[in-house]
Design a protein around this motif. Sequence first.
Motif, PDB file in Angstrom:
ATOM      1  N   VAL A 275       1.131  -1.062  -0.094  1.00 28.92           N
ATOM      2  CA  VAL A 275      -0.779   0.161   0.376  1.00 28.92           C
ATOM      3  C   VAL A 275       0.393   1.227  -0.055  1.00 28.92           C
ATOM      4  O   VAL A 275       1.940   1.430   0.421  1.00 28.92           O
ATOM      5  N   ASP A 276       0.713   2.530  -0.560  1.00 31.80           N
ATOM      6  CA  ASP A 276       1.323   3.572  -0.732  1.00 31.80           C
ATOM      7  C   ASP A 276       0.693   3.950  -0.124  1.00 31.80           C
ATOM      8  O   ASP A 276       0.181   4.709   1.055  1.00 31.80           O
ATOM      9  N   ALA A 280      -1.642   7.778   1.551  1.00 30.80           N
ATOM     10  CA  ALA A 280      -2.221   8.014   2.428  1.00 30.80           C
ATOM     11  C   ALA A 280      -2.569   8.135   3.874  1.00 30.80           C
ATOM     12  O   ALA A 280      -3.405   8.968   4.209  1.00 30.80           O
ATOM     13  N   THR A 308       6.226   2.252   1.361  1.00 35.95           N
ATOM     14  CA  THR A 308       4.820   1.538   0.981  1.00 35.95           C
ATOM     15  C   THR A 308       4.879  -0.046   1.982  1.00 35.95           C
ATOM     16  O   THR A 308       6.576   1.002   2.827  1.00 35.95           O
ATOM     17  N   GLU A 312      -3.379  -3.732   4.543  1.00 37.79           N
ATOM     18  CA  GLU A 312      -5.100  -3.635   4.261  1.00 37.79           C
ATOM     19  C   GLU A 312      -5.145  -2.020   4.159  1.00 37.79           C
ATOM     20  O   GLU A 312      -5.114  -1.941   5.007  1.00 37.79           O
ATOM     21  N   GLU A 313      -5.465  -2.006   3.039  1.00 40.27           N
ATOM     22  CA  GLU A 313      -5.919  -0.206   2.466  1.00 40.27           C
ATOM     23  C   GLU A 313      -6.644   0.503   3.230  1.00 40.27           C
ATOM     24  O   GLU A 313      -6.126   1.482   3.896  1.00 40.27           O
ATOM     25  N   GLN A 314      -8.079  -0.129   3.606  1.00 36.13           N
ATOM     26  CA  GLN A 314      -8.771   0.505   4.175  1.00 36.13           C
ATOM     27  C   GLN A 314      -8.280   0.047   5.715  1.00 36.13           C
ATOM     28  O   GLN A 314      -8.696   1.416   6.327  1.00 36.13           O
ATOM     29  N   ARG A 317      -6.138   3.060   6.300  1.00 36.75           N
ATOM     30  CA  ARG A 317      -6.341   4.788   6.481  1.00 36.75           C
ATOM     31  C   ARG A 317      -7.303   4.999   7.613  1.00 36.75           C
ATOM     32  O   ARG A 317      -7.823   5.906   8.184  1.00 36.75           O
TER      33      ARG A 317
END
Length: 420
Positions: A275-276, A280, A308, A312-314, A317
């Motif tokens: 993930v970036d 984020a 990076t 898990e992206e969500q 965030r």
Amino acid sequence: MPPQKVVNPGKLSRRMRVRFVGLATWAVVVLLALVLGAINFFNTYRAKREIHAVLDAISDNDGVLPSNIRFGENSVLDAEPEQLFQTRYFSISYNADGSIESLRMDHIAAVTEEKALEYGEMIRTGTKDSGIIRRDHAYYAYRKTAASDGKTLIVVLDSTRTFSSLQIVQSASLSFGLLCTALYVAILTVLSGRVVAPFIRNMENQRQFITNAGHELKTPLAIISANTEVIEMMNGKTEWTDSIHAQVKRLSGLVGDLIFLAKIGEQQDIVLTEVDFSGAAAEAAAAFGPLAAREEKKLSAEIAPDVTVMAEEQSLRELLNILLDNAVKYCDDGGDILLRLFRRKKKRGAVLEVSNPYADGGHTDYSRFFERFYRGDASHSSEKQGYGIGLSMAQELVKQFDGNISASYRGGRIYFTVSL
């Protein structure tokens, strides 16, 4: 396709078992080390004490072991009387000018006269009055005594058998300790499942209860909200209906957070992708900037580019939102909030740091910040909205990423640091 890694939170039972076995094993290792170490220390002390007693006896008797030396319970020499004839030693007497006055070799056969003179000269010219000489596999204890007339008496005692016995005991103790530790770990590993099973079952029951209770609470909250809207349609808005809406919103947020926490533990497979983190973090800082400004606080960010992480992206965030929301709530009036993101030094991964001034944080127990429902203000006043579970959620999220989160206080600022 970006690299992926699967984390299975269902491994909690295994982790608890490993932790339990590790801590219990550490305790047993420390106990065995203390007991066996004490035994070996006592044996070594007693053996050296006996060696020095024999050397003293020979030195006090002009280089010859006295025939009336005492052995047994009332003597320093805890040995059999036969040891009088088994004691191997030699002695050398030197004149004041360094010449040899006498050499007694009739109580030793393992040392030649040439070696005896070599040892004697080395001891005479040395700085120590007593010590141990090791040659090959032999040990020789010595004592140097200077007389008032300038003469020097050197006594050398063959202590090979004594030190060999000590080494055997030490080796046996080490082997015994390792064997006991291995057996203990094996037995504890077998039984650890039964030990942690009640804890795992209790945690699962708690999670199930929270999930079920959360879903049950959603219905009455929705009804309360709907009824309040009907009252507003009939009688218009009042401070009382506004208060009802605010409390319903708070309770709905609490229920959502509780269900979120429970679902984290219930998820069986979480897929971590690359993930970036920089992107984020920048988006989160931009979103919370206006909120901080409305409360007359300043939010700034120092974000290294192209960072990076495996996450898990969500959820990542959500972690950023929790930390920034907490910082805005508890930042001192007019204070500055700083979000920093940088790469680890000499390691892969990244470090996220969110800090803000917190004047009342000098006497706070930061080890409890990640406990559920813990609030730093003991009064639990409602001046700052929240129920004290946001940081607990952050900790659970970080665990899913195989990372670490910590809180600290330095220079009047509170720091939340996440390592991924």
